[in-house]
Enzyme design. Structure first.
Site, PDB file in Angstrom:
ATOM      1  N   ASP A   1      36.815  31.852  43.123  1.00 30.94           N
ATOM      2  CA  ASP A   1      35.392  32.213  43.106  1.00 30.94           C
ATOM      3  C   ASP A   1      34.791  31.908  41.728  1.00 30.94           C
ATOM      4  OD1 ASP A   1      36.516  34.290  41.703  1.00 30.94           O
ATOM      5  OD2 ASP A   1      35.562  35.898  42.851  1.00 30.94           O
ATOM      6  N   SER A   2      35.626  31.426  40.810  1.00 27.18           N
ATOM      7  CA  SER A   2      35.117  30.880  39.547  1.00 27.18           C
ATOM      8  C   SER A   2      34.170  29.702  39.823  1.00 27.18           C
ATOM      9  CB  SER A   2      36.264  30.425  38.636  1.00 27.18           C
ATOM     10  OG  SER A   2      37.177  29.609  39.341  1.00 27.18           O
TER      11      SER A   2
ATOM     12  N   ASP B   1      40.065  32.125  47.750  1.00 19.66           N
ATOM     13  CA  ASP B   1      39.826  33.317  46.930  1.00 19.66           C
ATOM     14  C   ASP B   1      38.796  34.194  47.626  1.00 19.66           C
ATOM     15  OD1 ASP B   1      40.261  34.849  44.715  1.00 19.66           O
ATOM     16  OD2 ASP B   1      38.974  33.685  43.374  1.00 19.66           O
TER      17      ASP B   1
ATOM     18  N   LYS C   1      43.803  34.983  48.125  1.00 17.84           N
ATOM     19  CA  LYS C   1      44.030  35.795  46.927  1.00 17.84           C
ATOM     20  C   LYS C   1      42.936  36.853  46.869  1.00 17.84           C
ATOM     21  CE  LYS C   1      42.717  34.435  42.629  1.00 17.84           C
ATOM     22  NZ  LYS C   1      41.836  35.558  42.282  1.00 17.84           N
TER      23      LYS C   1
ATOM     24  N   GLU D   1      41.598  40.412  44.322  1.00 15.56           N
ATOM     25  CA  GLU D   1      41.761  41.065  43.023  1.00 15.56           C
ATOM     26  C   GLU D   1      42.051  42.555  43.172  1.00 15.56           C
ATOM     27  OE1 GLU D   1      38.484  40.295  40.372  1.00 15.56           O
ATOM     28  OE2 GLU D   1      38.630  38.120  40.641  1.00 15.56           O
TER      29      GLU D   1
ATOM     30  N   GLU E   1      46.504  38.016  35.017  1.00 15.87           N
ATOM     31  CA  GLU E   1      45.502  37.352  34.167  1.00 15.87           C
ATOM     32  C   GLU E   1      45.196  38.187  32.925  1.00 15.87           C
ATOM     33  OE1 GLU E   1      41.804  36.184  36.061  1.00 15.87           O
ATOM     34  OE2 GLU E   1      40.912  35.640  34.129  1.00 15.87           O
TER      35      GLU E   1
HETATM   36  O1  KIV Z   1      38.312  32.409  40.616  1.00 16.30           O
HETATM   37  C1  KIV Z   1      39.254  32.029  39.929  1.00 16.30           C
HETATM   38  O2  KIV Z   1      39.359  30.871  39.521  1.00 16.30           O
HETATM   39  C2  KIV Z   1      40.252  33.015  39.576  1.00 16.30           C
HETATM   40  C3  KIV Z   1      41.028  32.758  38.342  1.00 16.30           C
HETATM   41  C4  KIV Z   1      40.231  33.172  37.168  1.00 16.30           C
HETATM   42  C5  KIV Z   1      42.324  33.464  38.363  1.00 16.30           C
HETATM   43  O3  KIV Z   1      40.371  34.018  40.227  1.00 16.30           O
END
Ligand code: KIV
Length: 284
Positions: free
Chosen positions: A46-47, A85, A115, A117, A184
């Site tokens: 989600d970056s 994500d 993934k 968090e 992280e």
């Molecule tokens: O969104 C992402 O790229 C991430 C990384 C910062 C681990 O979750």
């Protein structure tokens, strides 16, 4: 790898002491580059909110955006283990919401894992998604979606008490059934302890070398993201410089008339057709 690694191939790599390589990607060409470079895993993080859309953080990112980019990455990297994500708001409300959205990642984007968090506080979500038959990767330490609660994008676990909490999160993620753990922004001493304690593969982004593999954000690695560069990032090239230089030359050449050179960059009429054409359009 010439064939897509399964979760068991990744476990095999851990057992053999071979480091797992992981990078983010958000589009088809970058996914192809990652695959051609020999990357085992790709995260459609989600970056993308910051790296592609120019948001200040990951909070505004939606399921639709994550799915669209995951689909493109899957098309570009058939032989990588692709991880979708889960954005903020896609798993916080209930186990049912979390499972439904995780299933969308598999059905609509054909990812290999999702993934999410958090540690102790999302253990029941991890359990529920795992029970639905989906590979879950946990993500603890500096968790950008909750950076408001963390007081910003700050390293975590730097005091003994804080480190103990990170370890508790790691244990909760593994106990809930996650297949891998991403740590992280945590001191390497703490990551090493987690690595030596857990059985599942532990990967690091900004959490040191003592683990089973590394993740970097592609936009940092290639020098594309301009807003800031975290201390743990190694820039392997500077595409911002390369692209800006190319575009500047283009601007100069268009202005000066150097580009497009008529002999090199044009499709000319078929021999003899120009005269016929001028006759056809001749004004009476
Ligand atoms: O969104 C992402 O790229 C991430 C990384 C910062 C681990 O979750």
């Amino acid at each position: 790898m010439s064939k897509k690694p399964s979760i068991f191939d990744l476990y095999q790599m851990k057992a053999a002491g071979e480091k797992i390589t992981w990078i983010t990607a958000y589009d088809f060409p970058t996914a192809q580059f990652a695959q051609n470079a020999g990357m085992e895993m790709i995260l459609v993080g989600d970056s993308l909110g910051m790296c592609v859309y120019g948001y200040n953080g990951t909070v505004p990112v939606t399921m639709e955006q994550c799915l669209t980019h995951s689909e493109a990455v899957r098309r570009g990297a058939q032989h990588c283990f692709v991880v979708g994500d889960m954005p903020l708001g896609s798993y916080q409300s209930s186990n049912e919401q979390a499972v439904d959205n995780a299933i969308r990642f598999l059905k609509e984007a054909d990812v290999d894992a999702i993934k999410l968090e958090g540690g102790v506080r999302v253990a029941n979500r991890i359990q529920a998604i795992t029970d639905a038959g989906i590979n879950v990767i946990g993500h603890i330490g500096l968790t950008p979606q909750s950076s408001g609660q963390l007081g910003g994008h700050k390293a975590q676990g730097r005091t003994a008490e804080a480190a103990k909490m990170v370890v508790e999160d790691a244990l909760a993620v593994e106990a809930a059934g996650a297949k891998m753990l991403l740590v992280e922004g945590v001191p390497p001493e703490v990551t090493r302890y987690i690595w030596e304690t857990l059985e599942i593969p532990v990967l690091s982004i900004g959490a040191g070398p003592h683990c089973d593999g590394q993740l970097l954000i592609v936009s940092d690695l290639i020098g594309q993201f301009q807003a800031f560069t975290p201390q743990f990032v190694k820039k392997y090239c500077n595409v911002a410089e390369v692209i800006t230089k190319a575009m500047r030359e283009y601007v100069e050449e268009v202005k000066s008339g150097v580009f497009p050179d008529e002999d090199r960059y044009c499709y000319h009429m078929v021999e003899g057709e120009e005269e016929k054409f001028l006759n056809l359009v001749k004004k009476p």
